[in-house]
Design an enzyme around this catalytic site. Structure first.
Site, mmCIF file in Angstrom:
data_model
loop_
_atom_site.group_PDB
_atom_site.id
_atom_site.type_symbol
_atom_site.label_atom_id
_atom_site.label_comp_id
_atom_site.label_asym_id
_atom_site.label_seq_id
_atom_site.Cartn_x
_atom_site.Cartn_y
_atom_site.Cartn_z
ATOM 1 N N ASP A 6 0.836 -1.192 0.000
ATOM 2 C CA ASP A 6 0.000 0.000 0.000
ATOM 3 C C ASP A 6 0.877 1.250 0.000
ATOM 4 O OD1 ASP A 6 -2.660 1.351 0.514
ATOM 5 O OD2 ASP A 6 -1.593 1.962 2.320
ATOM 6 N N GLU A 33 1.615 -0.448 -5.018
ATOM 7 C CA GLU A 33 0.697 0.641 -5.337
ATOM 8 C C GLU A 33 1.604 1.854 -5.522
ATOM 9 O OE1 GLU A 33 -3.410 2.618 -3.678
ATOM 10 O OE2 GLU A 33 -1.823 2.214 -2.234
#
Length: 731
Positions: free
Chosen positions: A370, A406
């Site tokens: 993330d 990401e």
């Protein structure tokens, strides 16, 4: 939040001078010295070694708790290289524990230790209980974080748990699915099975439920090869959500980087570790890989006014990026109040120890990081030479599994799609935006769509990466579901209690003529076709397709594009009302991809040489609707919204990862992005044929269409319509 009316209880030393609740009594005798490594609580069959890092500590207390909450305190007298450690013979699996740190409290210098606050072990393998929100869990009093609070937080805190990590893995074997054969299914452990009628009620919403035979049947039916699980490392619900009767459903609020989330256990306590392992073992036996969405960029402790739960109280400057101009405050490139300092050796060690633990001990197959750009910020800018990348690249364990970034954060220069180094795949945000724009007839060129269909070589090929660097997606947990993408022009997040101000306003969605549910048959038909258009584009593009779990069922979130706090029917999969026709269509689509090498190649397509396009050598060729080859002028036409592409199975050369020669059928894809019908002429015979329709995004194939289409034949496509034809290898 802390009570501003609470009187001061601090001494001139900066330590709390009194407690409103007792922090426990000293235990008779001291622990045996033990060892400084491994960090965490390690049970050896006879007792447990405890080791915790704190560079700023002057003393560290190990606190043991019984089932009634009674606390026994041991002072750890041994310290080596800032690791405080001791060994207790009577500490067995299931033992609850935590730490208290005595050190200077001086937020102006970034020091926030408070002996009154019980701290979780950063290396805890399991965590039991929830935060009971109140002023007790904050390290300061009132609205001023410069003054420490002396209230004991132990009764309000979850506890770390000693774990026996032994497990019978039997013949567990990692599927080790090659990247080019991978189809990812992003899903949520709880929402996936909470309403599934064939999963026993006691297992719904749990790790065991995710691997129940009913779910394995669904994965096989759909054809996916990997589950990408939204955060399963232990997380907590923020106070502002709890106060409103909401929960942090998504889980991007981690506090335990080694512990499976206790809320996903069918049985409480330390048994959650074995339940997670049993899930992985069952999925592996079914040929399904497990990829974890991990959040190493920030923690649940928030900004300078957040609670003191773990890292902040142990050694605030070692774990977090502090503002160099004023260390009272945190550098925040994540939008969550703090950013972990992966330039610090101790934080890097924690990150790598955690990753290796999940691979070696829990047998997971990969990670999706993330806000990975935050991890790559060596100091301020995103740096491809950062220590984070260096450590992963040379690590003999972590470098050998699937790594997905990401590739953005909220800091300056944070959008880094295409810029991660070798070994890494990326969530390709360019792919998402281009495909959404094309099918809603927004300003984009057919050249942009062609690049995305062909694996985004413009982003990855020049740096030695392959099509697998591009994880293609159109929808993900963050944003609209696919059903909502074609049903809403605007977000509808009112139930988040933030005045509909949260969530992204740039959705690139189109409601097809009506906002939300509709009885208009024409709008409903167009929506169904748009869903299939985008699914077909996604699954048949070169690269790694990622399906958002539930899209194959027609799952809607009622227009909520930021359902992070909706642990309810908005987020749960509604299996009783699943669109079974869409499920079957999606399964057939994935089968088409997996059964034909031209769709899942290891390398980028070899296009025509500069001297001219040759049907014998071009692995891919692009055509206008009239059947002629695309020219430079055609690519430059900004208004063009139609395209045909040939994937030439006869020209495919090379071998797969096992050395088997690639061969297969040719495919001709017709793409009409206009809102009006359009005739497509098939190319001349040298390019193959006759052709047979194998996929059509309209509900039914027209009965008058002949089975085979020869060179020069015309096919009439509807507005916003995609058709795929094939030529068998022997034709």
């Amino acid at each position: 939040m802390p009570d501003p009316s609470r009187p001061s209880q601090t001494s001139s030393t900066g330590f709390p001078s009194a407690f409103t609740a007792s922090p426990g009594s000293p235990a008779p005798g001291a622990p045996a010295p033990g060892e400084p490594y491994p960090l965490g609580a390690t049970w050896d069959g006879s007792g447990t070694n405890f080791a915790v890092f704190s560079q700023s500590a002057e003393a560290v207390d190990l606190c043991l708790f019984d089932e009634t909450g009674n606390e026994t305190v041991y002072e750890l007298e041994e310290v080596e290289a800032y690791v405080w450690h001791g060994y207790l013979e009577d500490a067995e699996p299931g033992q609850l524990y935590g730490y208290r740190v005595k050190a200077r409290y001086d937020p102006g210098r970034g020091l926030r230790a408070n002996h009154a606050k019980l701290l979780l072990d950063p290396y805890a393998k399991a965590i039991s209980g929830e935060v009971r929100w109140g002023p007790e869990v904050y390290g300061y009093k009132g609205g001023d974080d410069l003054e420490p609070d002396g209230t004991d937080s132990a009764p309000y805190m979850p506890k770390s748990v000693v774990v026996d990590t032994s497990f019978e893995w039997a013949e567990d074997r990692r599927p080790r699915r090659p990247w080019q054969d991978t189809v990812i299914y992003e899903t949520h452990v709880r929402g996936l099975t909470w309403r599934h009628p064939d999963v026993p009620p006691a297992l719904r919403g749990t790790f065991a439920g995710a691997a129940h035979p009913a779910m394995l049947d669904h994965y096989h039916r759909l054809g996916i090869t990997a589950l990408e699980l939204m955060p399963v490392q232990h997380f907590i619900d923020e106070q502002h959500l709890v106060d409103q009767g909401l929960r942090n459903y998504w889980g991007y609020n981690t506090i335990g980087f080694f512990a499976p989330h206790q809320g996903y256990a069918s049985r409480p306590g330390h048994r959650v570790v074995n339940e997670f392992k049993a899930m992985v073992r069952s999925l592996h036996a079914a040929g399904i890989e497990v990829i974890l969405d991990v959040v190493y960029n920030h923690t649940a402790e928030g900004n300078h006014l957040g609670p003191t739960l773990c890292f902040r109280g142990l050694d605030n400057p070692s774990y977090y990026r502090l503002n160099p101009e004023d260390p009272r405050y945190y550098t925040d490139t994540t939008g969550t109040g703090n950013t972990m300092d992966v330039s610090n050796p101790q934080m890097l060690q924690l990150l790598m120890d955690s990753l290796r633990y999940w691979v070696l001990e829990m047998h997971v197959d990969g990670f999706r990081f993330d806000l990975a750009a935050s991890l790559a910020r060596q100091f301020h800018a995103v740096d491809k030479l950062s220590a984070f990348f260096d450590l992963i690249h040379q690590d003999p364990v972590v470098s050998q599994i699937k790594l997905i970034a990401e590739p953005w954060d909220v800091g300056d220069g944070g959008y880094q799609v295409g810029n991660f180094p070798v070994l890494w795949s990326e969530w390709n945000g360019r792919y998402r935006d281009s495909v959404r724009d094309f099918w809603r007839e927004e300003a984009t060129t057919v050249g942009e769509l062609a690049n995305r269909l062909a694996g985004s070589s413009d982003l990855y090929e020049a740096t030695g990466r392959r099509p697998s660097a591009s994880v293609n997606f159109i929808t993900a947990h963050d944003g609209f579901t696919l059903a909502d993408l074609v049903s809403y022009d605007s977000k509808h997040n009112e139930r988040n209690h933030e005045g509909n101000r949260d969530g992204n306003d740039d959705n690139r969605s189109w409601n097809c003529g009506a906002e939300g549910p509709t009885d208009d048959p024409a709008v409903a038909e167009l929506r169904r076709r748009q869903v299939r258009n985008m699914l077909a584009t996604l699954v048949l593009s070169l690269g790694v397709p990622m399906l958002l779990g539930g899209d194959e069922l027609g799952r809607s979130q009622q227009g909520n594009n930021n359902a992070y706090c909706q642990d309810n029917e908005i987020s749960w999969y509604d299996w009783d009302h699943a669109d079974t026709q869409l499920l079957e269509w999606t399964a057939a689509l994935v089968e088409l991809r997996q059964g034909n090498p031209v769709f899942h190649r290891r390398r980028f397509y070899r296009e025509a040489p500069a001297s001219g396009v040759s049907p014998e050598t071009a692995e891919i060729a692009w055509f206008r609707p009239d059947g002629g080859l695309m020219t430079d002028d055609d690519w430059a036409t900004g208004y063009a919204k139609s395209l045909a592409v040939l994937l030439n199975g006869r020209a495919v050369t090379g071998h797969d990862h096992r050395g088997h020669r690639l061969s297969g059928a040719s495919f001709y894809m017709l793409i009409n992005g206009w809102d009006q019908a359009l005739a497509f002429r098939l190319p001349e015979e040298a390019w193959g044929g006759p052709w047979k329709v194998v996929l059509d995004t309209s509900d039914l194939l027209p009965v008058e269409r002949p089975q085979l289409q020869g060179a020069g034949s015309e096919l009439q496509l509807l507005g916003r319509h995609l058709v795929v034809l094939t030529e068998p290898p022997s034709a």
